[in-house]
Write a protein that holds these residues in place. Structure first.
Motif, PDB file in Angstrom:
ATOM      1  N   GLY A 161       0.834  -1.189   0.000  1.00 56.78           N
ATOM      2  CA  GLY A 161       0.000   0.000   0.000  1.00 56.78           C
ATOM      3  C   GLY A 161       0.871   1.243   0.000  1.00 56.78           C
ATOM      4  O   GLY A 161       2.107   1.165  -0.020  1.00 56.78           O
ATOM      5  N   TYR A 162       0.211   2.389   0.039  1.00 59.99           N
ATOM      6  CA  TYR A 162       0.941   3.654  -0.022  1.00 59.99           C
ATOM      7  C   TYR A 162       1.185   4.207   1.377  1.00 59.99           C
ATOM      8  O   TYR A 162       0.443   3.916   2.322  1.00 59.99           O
ATOM      9  CB  TYR A 162       0.172   4.664  -0.880  1.00 59.99           C
ATOM     10  N   ARG A 163       2.238   5.002   1.483  1.00 61.94           N
ATOM     11  CA  ARG A 163       2.606   5.597   2.767  1.00 61.94           C
ATOM     12  C   ARG A 163       1.418   6.369   3.338  1.00 61.94           C
ATOM     13  O   ARG A 163       0.803   7.192   2.671  1.00 61.94           O
ATOM     14  CB  ARG A 163       3.795   6.526   2.576  1.00 61.94           C
ATOM     15  N   GLY A 164       1.088   6.064   4.599  1.00 59.78           N
ATOM     16  CA  GLY A 164      -0.031   6.716   5.261  1.00 59.78           C
ATOM     17  C   GLY A 164      -1.379   6.101   4.962  1.00 59.78           C
ATOM     18  O   GLY A 164      -2.385   6.483   5.557  1.00 59.78           O
ATOM     19  N   GLY A 165      -1.411   5.111   4.057  1.00 53.39           N
ATOM     20  CA  GLY A 165      -2.671   4.461   3.696  1.00 53.39           C
ATOM     21  C   GLY A 165      -2.840   3.138   4.418  1.00 53.39           C
ATOM     22  O   GLY A 165      -1.954   2.667   5.134  1.00 53.39           O
ATOM     23  N   PRO A 166      -3.977   2.501   4.232  1.00 54.66           N
ATOM     24  CA  PRO A 166      -4.248   1.225   4.894  1.00 54.66           C
ATOM     25  C   PRO A 166      -3.534   0.065   4.191  1.00 54.66           C
ATOM     26  O   PRO A 166      -3.080   0.203   3.050  1.00 54.66           O
ATOM     27  CB  PRO A 166      -5.761   1.081   4.747  1.00 54.66           C
ATOM     28  N   PRO A 167      -3.435  -1.093   4.856  1.00 56.03           N
ATOM     29  CA  PRO A 167      -2.932  -2.285   4.170  1.00 56.03           C
ATOM     30  C   PRO A 167      -3.788  -2.590   2.941  1.00 56.03           C
ATOM     31  O   PRO A 167      -4.994  -2.362   2.943  1.00 56.03           O
ATOM     32  CB  PRO A 167      -3.053  -3.389   5.226  1.00 56.03           C
ATOM     33  N   ALA A 168      -3.157  -3.105   1.905  1.00 52.92           N
ATOM     34  CA  ALA A 168      -3.851  -3.369   0.650  1.00 52.92           C
ATOM     35  C   ALA A 168      -3.881  -4.861   0.365  1.00 52.92           C
ATOM     36  O   ALA A 168      -2.851  -5.533   0.439  1.00 52.92           O
ATOM     37  CB  ALA A 168      -3.168  -2.634  -0.503  1.00 52.92           C
ATOM     38  N   ARG A 231       4.627   0.657   4.810  1.00 54.26           N
ATOM     39  CA  ARG A 231       4.122   0.718   3.440  1.00 54.26           C
ATOM     40  C   ARG A 231       4.720   1.923   2.725  1.00 54.26           C
ATOM     41  O   ARG A 231       4.755   3.025   3.276  1.00 54.26           O
ATOM     42  CB  ARG A 231       2.596   0.789   3.461  1.00 54.26           C
ATOM     43  N   ASP A 232       5.167   1.700   1.492  1.00 56.06           N
ATOM     44  CA  ASP A 232       5.796   2.797   0.744  1.00 56.06           C
ATOM     45  C   ASP A 232       5.530   2.667  -0.752  1.00 56.06           C
ATOM     46  O   ASP A 232       6.393   2.957  -1.583  1.00 56.06           O
ATOM     47  CB  ASP A 232       7.295   2.830   1.024  1.00 56.06           C
ATOM     48  N   GLY A 233       4.339   2.212  -1.089  1.00 55.40           N
ATOM     49  CA  GLY A 233       3.961   2.122  -2.493  1.00 55.40           C
ATOM     50  C   GLY A 233       4.885   1.220  -3.285  1.00 55.40           C
ATOM     51  O   GLY A 233       5.236   0.119  -2.848  1.00 55.40           O
ATOM     52  N   ASN A 234       5.305   1.689  -4.453  1.00 54.83           N
ATOM     53  CA  ASN A 234       6.191   0.908  -5.322  1.00 54.83           C
ATOM     54  C   ASN A 234       7.669   1.155  -5.026  1.00 54.83           C
ATOM     55  O   ASN A 234       8.532   0.608  -5.708  1.00 54.83           O
ATOM     56  CB  ASN A 234       5.918   1.268  -6.792  1.00 54.83           C
ATOM     57  N   ARG A 235       7.955   1.950  -4.024  1.00 58.56           N
ATOM     58  CA  ARG A 235       9.330   2.362  -3.790  1.00 58.56           C
ATOM     59  C   ARG A 235      10.140   1.305  -3.051  1.00 58.56           C
ATOM     60  O   ARG A 235       9.604   0.501  -2.290  1.00 58.56           O
ATOM     61  CB  ARG A 235       9.350   3.687  -3.032  1.00 58.56           C
ATOM     62  N   HIS A 236      11.450   1.344  -3.291  1.00 58.10           N
ATOM     63  CA  HIS A 236      12.384   0.403  -2.680  1.00 58.10           C
ATOM     64  C   HIS A 236      13.027   1.065  -1.473  1.00 58.10           C
ATOM     65  O   HIS A 236      13.254   2.283  -1.475  1.00 58.10           O
ATOM     66  CB  HIS A 236      13.449  -0.001  -3.710  1.00 58.10           C
ATOM     67  N   PRO A 237      13.330   0.299  -0.419  1.00 53.55           N
ATOM     68  CA  PRO A 237      13.931   0.924   0.768  1.00 53.55           C
ATOM     69  C   PRO A 237      15.328   1.483   0.534  1.00 53.55           C
ATOM     70  O   PRO A 237      15.801   2.308   1.324  1.00 53.55           O
ATOM     71  CB  PRO A 237      13.949  -0.213   1.796  1.00 53.55           C
ATOM     72  N   VAL A 238      16.016   1.041  -0.520  1.00 51.72           N
ATOM     73  CA  VAL A 238      17.382   1.509  -0.784  1.00 51.72           C
ATOM     74  C   VAL A 238      17.489   2.135  -2.171  1.00 51.72           C
ATOM     75  O   VAL A 238      17.962   3.257  -2.326  1.00 51.72           O
ATOM     76  CB  VAL A 238      18.402   0.363  -0.644  1.00 51.72           C
ATOM     77  N   PHE A 239      17.068   1.405  -3.207  1.00 50.58           N
ATOM     78  CA  PHE A 239      17.192   1.894  -4.582  1.00 50.58           C
ATOM     79  C   PHE A 239      16.263   3.080  -4.827  1.00 50.58           C
ATOM     80  O   PHE A 239      15.197   3.192  -4.219  1.00 50.58           O
ATOM     81  CB  PHE A 239      16.836   0.799  -5.583  1.00 50.58           C
ATOM     82  N   GLN A 242      12.327   4.082  -8.071  1.00 42.20           N
ATOM     83  CA  GLN A 242      11.639   2.858  -8.466  1.00 42.20           C
ATOM     84  C   GLN A 242      10.152   3.140  -8.442  1.00 42.20           C
ATOM     85  O   GLN A 242       9.630   3.686  -7.475  1.00 42.20           O
ATOM     86  CB  GLN A 242      11.960   1.702  -7.525  1.00 42.20           C
ATOM     87  N   GLY A 243       9.468   2.772  -9.528  1.00 41.34           N
ATOM     88  CA  GLY A 243       8.042   3.014  -9.591  1.00 41.34           C
ATOM     89  C   GLY A 243       7.441   2.549 -10.898  1.00 41.34           C
ATOM     90  O   GLY A 243       8.126   1.966 -11.750  1.00 41.34           O
ATOM     91  N   VAL A 244       6.161   2.778 -11.037  1.00 37.04           N
ATOM     92  CA  VAL A 244       5.428   2.489 -12.267  1.00 37.04           C
ATOM     93  C   VAL A 244       4.904   3.819 -12.788  1.00 37.04           C
ATOM     94  O   VAL A 244       4.206   4.547 -12.069  1.00 37.04           O
ATOM     95  CB  VAL A 244       4.281   1.497 -12.019  1.00 37.04           C
ATOM     96  N   TYR A 245       5.261   4.146 -14.020  1.00 36.01           N
ATOM     97  CA  TYR A 245       5.050   5.502 -14.551  1.00 36.01           C
ATOM     98  C   TYR A 245       4.131   5.462 -15.769  1.00 36.01           C
ATOM     99  O   TYR A 245       4.218   4.554 -16.605  1.00 36.01           O
ATOM    100  CB  TYR A 245       6.399   6.118 -14.925  1.00 36.01           C
ATOM    101  N   ARG A 246       3.279   6.460 -15.877  1.00 35.70           N
ATOM    102  CA  ARG A 246       2.353   6.549 -17.005  1.00 35.70           C
ATOM    103  C   ARG A 246       3.120   6.769 -18.312  1.00 35.70           C
ATOM    104  O   ARG A 246       4.134   7.450 -18.344  1.00 35.70           O
ATOM    105  CB  ARG A 246       1.377   7.702 -16.819  1.00 35.70           C
ATOM    106  N   THR A 247       2.582   6.178 -19.379  1.00 31.96           N
ATOM    107  CA  THR A 247       3.132   6.383 -20.711  1.00 31.96           C
ATOM    108  C   THR A 247       2.029   6.924 -21.621  1.00 31.96           C
ATOM    109  O   THR A 247       0.880   7.103 -21.195  1.00 31.96           O
ATOM    110  CB  THR A 247       3.705   5.078 -21.284  1.00 31.96           C
ATOM    111  N   ALA A 248       2.387   7.209 -22.885  1.00 33.00           N
ATOM    112  CA  ALA A 248       1.396   7.723 -23.830  1.00 33.00           C
ATOM    113  C   ALA A 248       0.335   6.651 -24.073  1.00 33.00           C
ATOM    114  O   ALA A 248       0.654   5.495 -24.344  1.00 33.00           O
ATOM    115  CB  ALA A 248       2.078   8.111 -25.139  1.00 33.00           C
ATOM    116  N   HIS A 292      12.214  11.753  -3.868  1.00 37.05           N
ATOM    117  CA  HIS A 292      11.553  10.764  -4.729  1.00 37.05           C
ATOM    118  C   HIS A 292      10.323  11.348  -5.424  1.00 37.05           C
ATOM    119  O   HIS A 292      10.067  11.054  -6.604  1.00 37.05           O
ATOM    120  CB  HIS A 292      11.154   9.521  -3.923  1.00 37.05           C
ATOM    121  N   ASP A 293       9.552  12.156  -4.721  1.00 35.55           N
ATOM    122  CA  ASP A 293       8.354  12.736  -5.350  1.00 35.55           C
ATOM    123  C   ASP A 293       8.734  13.598  -6.556  1.00 35.55           C
ATOM    124  O   ASP A 293       8.116  13.501  -7.631  1.00 35.55           O
ATOM    125  CB  ASP A 293       7.580  13.581  -4.343  1.00 35.55           C
ATOM    126  N   ASP A 294       9.764  14.441  -6.382  1.00 38.16           N
ATOM    127  CA  ASP A 294      10.200  15.295  -7.485  1.00 38.16           C
ATOM    128  C   ASP A 294      10.728  14.460  -8.647  1.00 38.16           C
ATOM    129  O   ASP A 294      10.449  14.752  -9.827  1.00 38.16           O
ATOM    130  CB  ASP A 294      11.302  16.255  -7.013  1.00 38.16           C
TER     131      ASP A 294
END
Length: 406
Positions: A161-168, A231-239, A242-248, A292-294
């Motif tokens: 799940g995402y940071r601050g959100g519930p378990p998914a 919980r930290d979404g798609n992010r890695h604790p070290v790398f 990392q994520g899933v990004y929108r495309t055209a 990471h957000d930027d």
């Protein structure tokens, strides 16, 4: 036969829904004679889907795509286990079987008089596998549940799940298929042990423990380091990033994971060295994680201008781990799964030839596996009860009329 390494083994399959049907489909494809035992008193919920989501829009108990895709390479019978004569026929079938599988709620198989100790009286070297949410012993042994509730016992939704959100939750199907693979592994281990010692055994397989074993890091981190995963979404604790990004395109995405500073430099190069990516603080993983957000916003602004598959190829040519995030339609349309034989066509008496998801392994000595269709409801009743068990014709017809076979 060359493509049937389990030829000569018989499985009496009392399982239903997903995990055990998945496991026994693999055993059947590898040559075992799997006899799926159903009852018309309480139909498999996956088979019943054919009554409201039938293949080609035609409703029917033999037209569930999920059932036919999970139960290939088997024979099928109908038997009312609550009737004494149905119970007796089940024992006769077990007597001629090497393996029994079941995943009823804890205690049900014993109340039916078909527990392991009883079955060993007719087949002493029997291998029996029982699947349950959290195992047959322990303080939660009587728990009942489906995929989502079983997952809740594993810790996996807690870290998803995402940071601050519930378990998914992952949905109902996710754990069942990996659990089915573990069931196949466990049965093959028990068969090997029986060849060595001549003894069968009862396999008590916990669905929750299987999933926990697939994702051991959070539990180990807690046990060894006293840290609780967050919980930290798609992010890695070290790398980072990392994520899933929108495309055209409409709801199209690409997964990107930058593991080293060198890969980050390559990504910056691939993006054309935009000014926002050139800051010295982004030269380290720690710096990129801090922003990471930027970084995600900058990457998304670039990926939105590219087609997914071509972009994945471009990034891979730069040595950057990237892949298109495919949905079912994309998977079916791509030639990879079909060319490798994972999507394999199987004929069916009622719905015709359809592709199913087969075994994901390629065997050099068995280039063509022995796939067969899923059984229609009660399709092999006469073949099994008359021919295999030797039930006389008159008795067979009486048992059908009395609802024992059915």
């Amino acid at each position: 036969m060359q493509n049937k390494p389990l030829d000569g083994l018989r499985v009496t399959d009392f399982g239903w829904i997903l995990s055990i049907p998945h496991a026994t489909a693999w055993l059947g494809t590898l040559g075992a004679d799997v006899i799926r035992v159903e009852t018309e008193v309480r139909l498999d919920l996956i088979r019943v889907q054919g009554m409201n989501r039938g293949i080609d829009g035609v409703m029917g108990l033999n037209r569930s795509g999920a059932f036919n895709g999970l139960n290939y390479s088997k024979r099928g019978v109908t038997l009312n286990l609550q009737k004494p004569e149905g119970h007796d026929l089940a024992l006769r079938l077990v007597e001629q079987s090497d393996i029994v599988t079941e995943n009823f709620s804890t205690g049900v198989i014993d109340r039916l008089g078909l527990g392991y100790e009883e079955l060993c009286k007719v087949r002493p070297d029997l291998i029996m596998l029982s699947g349950s949410p959290v195992g047959l012993t322990g303080p939660e042994a009587m728990a009942t549940g489906w995929g989502p509730t079983t997952l809740a016992y594993t810790g996996l939704p807690w870290i998803t799940g995402y940071r601050g959100g519930p378990p998914a939750a992952y949905g109902g199907a996710y754990p069942d298929f990996m659990i089915g693979v573990q069931m196949v592994f466990s049965i093959l281990v028990a068969l090997h042990e029986r060849e060595r010692t001549g003894k069968g055994q009862h396999i008590d397989l916990s669905m929750a423990e299987t999933v926990a074993a697939m994702t051991p890091e959070p539990l180990l981190d807690h046990e060894f380091n006293g840290r609780d995963a967050t919980r930290d979404g798609n992010r890695h604790p070290v790398f980072a990033p990392q994520g899933v990004y929108r495309t055209a395109g409409d709801d199209t995405w690409i997964a990107i994971s930058v593991e080293t500073d060198e890969q980050w430099a390559a990504l910056v190069d691939a993006m054309g060295s935009p000014e926002w990516a050139l800051g010295a603080d982004l030269g380290t993983a720690a710096g990129r994680r801090a922003r990471h957000d930027d970084v995600d916003d900058g990457i998304t602004a670039w990926t939105r201008g590219h087609e997914t598959h071509g972009l994945a190829g471009l990034l891979q040519s730069y040595g950057i781990p990237a892949a298109p995030s495919w949905g079912p339609r994309d998977l079916a349309a791509d030639g990879m799964l079909r060319e490798r034989g994972y999507l394999t066509p199987i004929g069916h008496a009622e719905v015709g030839e359809r592709e199913v998801a087969g075994l994901p392994s390629r065997f050099s000595a068995m280039p063509e596996l022995a796939y067969g269709p899923a059984p229609m409801l009660g399709e092999h009743n006469r073949e099994v009860f008359r021919d295999l068990l030797g039930v006389p014709e008159e008795e067979y017809e009486r048992l059908r009329a009395d609802g024992v076979i059915g």
